[in-house]
Design an enzyme around this catalytic site. Structure first.
Site, PDB file in Angstrom:
ATOM      1  N   SER A   8       0.850  -1.188   0.000  1.00  0.00           N
ATOM      2  CA  SER A   8       0.000   0.000   0.000  1.00  0.00           C
ATOM      3  C   SER A   8       0.887   1.239   0.000  1.00  0.00           C
ATOM      4  O   SER A   8       2.058   1.174   0.392  1.00  0.00           O
ATOM      5  CB  SER A   8      -0.886   0.007   1.252  1.00  0.00           C
ATOM      6  N   TYR A  49      -2.978  -0.770   9.902  1.00  0.00           N
ATOM      7  CA  TYR A  49      -2.869  -1.060   8.469  1.00  0.00           C
ATOM      8  C   TYR A  49      -1.500  -0.650   7.937  1.00  0.00           C
ATOM      9  O   TYR A  49      -0.837  -1.414   7.227  1.00  0.00           O
ATOM     10  CB  TYR A  49      -3.987  -0.322   7.725  1.00  0.00           C
TER      11      TYR A  49
END
Length: 250
Positions: free
Chosen positions: A141, A154
């Site tokens: 990400s 995350y």
């Protein structure tokens, strides 16, 4: 081009029934690979497999179940006599300020995004080595690079995934297994639907992205094929941003 031909190769894509995972699966299938879509939602997986065609299969998988990860990978390798490609795509996010994250929240995100990728990669090692080599693609990400007030777990999981990618790349290079990561920017998926629905956020994202648009799952077909094919045999431990220039915009 023969360098991008995946005919005869066998691939497993976790969470491959939608979003970025399905984009990767489409690319691999179109390049000739047999693709095993390993995900939790059976109906959604079957719909994705039907779209991909005769060389697509479905395996029920919750990546937080270590035994299930090892079983699905072993069964696919045994069924086809080989395993060549693993895409670690399945993941979750819990959006909360860090002071409100519970340990259960933290463990859920780290378990699905980081630990599961390690388990699946470890399970894939032996059949890939037996096949003479392989390709592992970890879906990271932009939050592997950036921080955000609502994404502590995350971001930590995806940052850890980049470091895991590097370590596996070094460890397994001698076995002709290349391990790389893809770092998506803002992509139109079910996970980002709420963010994109905000006019303010949508406008800010497009303005921040040099390509002046959100990414779509189709943007991952080419990168997945490149990193899964002989074209990337001398590329390992790398993190490829697929973000329309988001990470380099000043």
């Amino acid at each position: 081009m023969s360098q991008f031909d995946l005919t005869g190769k066998v691939a497993i894509v976790t969470g491959g029934n939608g979003g970025i995972g399905l984009g990767c699966a489409r690319g691999l299938a179109r390049a000739g690979a047999t693709v095993v879509i390993a995900a939790r939602n059976r109906a959604k997986s079957e719909a994705a497999a039907a779209e991909l065609g005769a060389n697509a299969e479905v395996a029920d998988l919750d990546v937080t179940d270590e035994a299930a990860c090892r079983r699905v990978i072993a069964e696919a390798a045994a069924r086809h006599g080989r395993l060549d490609i693993l895409v670690n795509n399945a993941g979750v996010s819990i959006a909360k300020p860090p002071q409100h994250l519970t340990l259960a929240d933290w463990n859920a995100v780290l378990g699905a995004n980081l630990t599961a990728a390690f388990v699946c990669a470890q399970a894939a090692y032996a059949p890939m080595k037996a096949a003479g080599g392989g390709k592992i693609i970890n879906i990271g990400s932009m939050y592997s690079i950036f921080g955000n007030w609502y994404s502590a777990a995350y971001s930590a999981s995806k940052g850890g995934l980049v470091q895991l990618t590097k370590s596996l790349a070094v460890a397994w290079a001698r076995d002709n297994i290349q391990v790389n990561a893809i770092l998506p920017g803002w992509i139109e998926t079910d996970m980002t639907a709420g963010a994109k629905a905000s006019p303010e956020f949508d406008t800010a994202t497009v303005a921040r992205t040099p390509a002046a648009r959100w990414g779509v799952p189709a943007d991952f077909e080419g990168p997945a094929v490149f990193l899964a094919s002989p074209a990337s045999d001398f590329v390992t431990g790398h993190s490829l941003a697929v973000d329309g220039g988001f990470a380099v915009q000043g």
